[in-house]
Design a protein around this motif. Structure first.
Motif, PDB file in Angstrom:
ATOM      1  N   THR A  97      11.511   4.744  13.527  1.00  0.00           N
ATOM      2  CA  THR A  97      11.695   5.342  12.425  1.00  0.00           C
ATOM      3  C   THR A  97      11.169   4.574  11.159  1.00  0.00           C
ATOM      4  O   THR A  97      11.177   5.041   9.444  1.00  0.00           O
ATOM      5  CB  THR A  97      13.832   5.228  12.364  1.00  0.00           C
ATOM      6  OG1 THR A  97      13.902   4.125  11.843  1.00  0.00           O
ATOM      7  CG2 THR A  97      14.069   6.759  13.020  1.00  0.00           C
ATOM      8  N   ASN A 100       6.130   4.985   8.806  1.00  0.00           N
ATOM      9  CA  ASN A 100       6.814   6.497   8.253  1.00  0.00           C
ATOM     10  C   ASN A 100       5.107   6.602   7.871  1.00  0.00           C
ATOM     11  O   ASN A 100       4.959   5.806   6.899  1.00  0.00           O
ATOM     12  CB  ASN A 100       8.084   6.178   6.907  1.00  0.00           C
ATOM     13  CG  ASN A 100       7.704   7.615   6.410  1.00  0.00           C
ATOM     14  OD1 ASN A 100       7.193   9.023   6.505  1.00  0.00           O
ATOM     15  ND2 ASN A 100       9.663   7.682   5.905  1.00  0.00           N
ATOM     16  N   PRO A 136      14.164   9.413   3.085  1.00  0.00           N
ATOM     17  CA  PRO A 136      14.360   9.165   4.272  1.00  0.00           C
ATOM     18  C   PRO A 136      15.700   8.640   4.805  1.00  0.00           C
ATOM     19  O   PRO A 136      16.203   7.788   3.954  1.00  0.00           O
ATOM     20  CB  PRO A 136      13.611   8.259   4.367  1.00  0.00           C
ATOM     21  CG  PRO A 136      13.410   7.459   3.648  1.00  0.00           C
ATOM     22  CD  PRO A 136      13.258   8.829   2.163  1.00  0.00           C
ATOM     23  N   TYR A 141      17.903  12.094   9.795  1.00  0.00           N
ATOM     24  CA  TYR A 141      17.569  11.964  11.488  1.00  0.00           C
ATOM     25  C   TYR A 141      18.395  12.276  12.420  1.00  0.00           C
ATOM     26  O   TYR A 141      17.724  13.826  13.163  1.00  0.00           O
ATOM     27  CB  TYR A 141      16.963  10.885  11.481  1.00  0.00           C
ATOM     28  CG  TYR A 141      16.165   9.849  10.718  1.00  0.00           C
ATOM     29  CD1 TYR A 141      15.182  11.142   9.832  1.00  0.00           C
ATOM     30  CD2 TYR A 141      16.037   8.542  10.256  1.00  0.00           C
ATOM     31  CE1 TYR A 141      13.779  10.418   8.567  1.00  0.00           C
ATOM     32  CE2 TYR A 141      14.477   8.610   9.276  1.00  0.00           C
ATOM     33  CZ  TYR A 141      13.707   8.783   8.971  1.00  0.00           C
ATOM     34  OH  TYR A 141      13.304   8.350   7.555  1.00  0.00           O
TER      35      TYR A 141
END
Length: 233
Positions: A97, A100, A136, A141
């Motif tokens: 993650t 990005n 984010p 997620y």
């Protein structure tokens, strides 16, 4: 399975307090007018929930695409496994993650957030919430994995809507009361969150296995028969 989105948001909202709490605390709400303050806070939450719903819709399209390709059950299993791996192997998940491709876009969102926090227009609170929803977040997620596993555009959006709704109670408490939870309480809840995510991941795996469990894991035979009947009409 849709209820798992709300549960993830509700129990995970202590994580939200740490990530989005500072934004909530900085909201320029009217402290002297309780009715107006309530409407402003509701507008902020509405903005966040709509943002989550839009993201859920987009990922629901992805899930629908997998379904049309015949990967309906496999995707449910894969999403469940990814949820569990994200909790049991966090270092790998963080590396994944950390990349990005939307970095510039996120910087732009943060800049717009900073500008909106200085305003007190009627639409300010909705805009702040809407922008906040696109920042984010590891918990988001996890919810998006669930939205994909819904393999349905409407359900993908609804899953994220319920996730957002689950975060409302504690986030509202932060706005009204500040950081009202003790460190010990937050630490205990933080220990529960991974367990909840693993359980939800297992539910998605069971769902994909088609074991004939009502409302959780319908059998392949039932699914095929239903599709055949629809085709006849």
């Amino acid at each position: 399975m849709l209820a798992s989105g709300f549960l993830l948001g509700l129990l995970g909202s202590l994580h939200c307090i740490g990530m989005c709490g500072p934004i909530a605390l900085m909201l320029p709400v009217d402290r002297n007018n309780k009715a107006k303050q309530t409407l402003q806070i509701l507008s902020y939450h509405l903005g966040r929930i709509i943002a989550y719903s839009i993201i859920g819709l987009l990922f629901g399209v992805l899930g629908k695409g997998f379904k049309l390709l015949g990967f309906q059950q496999q995707i449910s299993i894969i999403m469940g496994i990814l949820m569990i791996l994200a909790i049991t192997l966090p270092s790998i998940f963080k590396k994944f993650t950390s990349y990005n491709p939307f970095t510039k876009w996120i910087i732009r969102i943060k800049s717009l957030l900073g500008q909106e926090l200085k305003n007190k227009r009627n639409d300010t609170f909705f805009t702040i919430g809407f922008l906040n929803g696109f920042l984010p977040c590891g918990l988001v997620y996890m919810a998006l994995l669930g939205a994909i596993a819904m393999h349905n555009i409407t359900y993908g959006s609804l899953y994220m809507m319920l996730f957002g709704a689950g975060t409302v109670p504690l986030m509202t408490g932060v706005i009204y009361l500040g950081n009202f939870t003790s460190l010990n309480f937050r630490n205990n809840i933080q220990k529960i969150i991974p367990i909840v995510v693993v359980i939800i991941g297992l539910l998605f795996i069971v769902r994909g296995l088609g074991l004939g469990i009502p409302y959780i894991s319908t059998s392949n035979t039932i699914s095929i028969t239903t599709d055949t009947i629809k085709g006849c009409h």
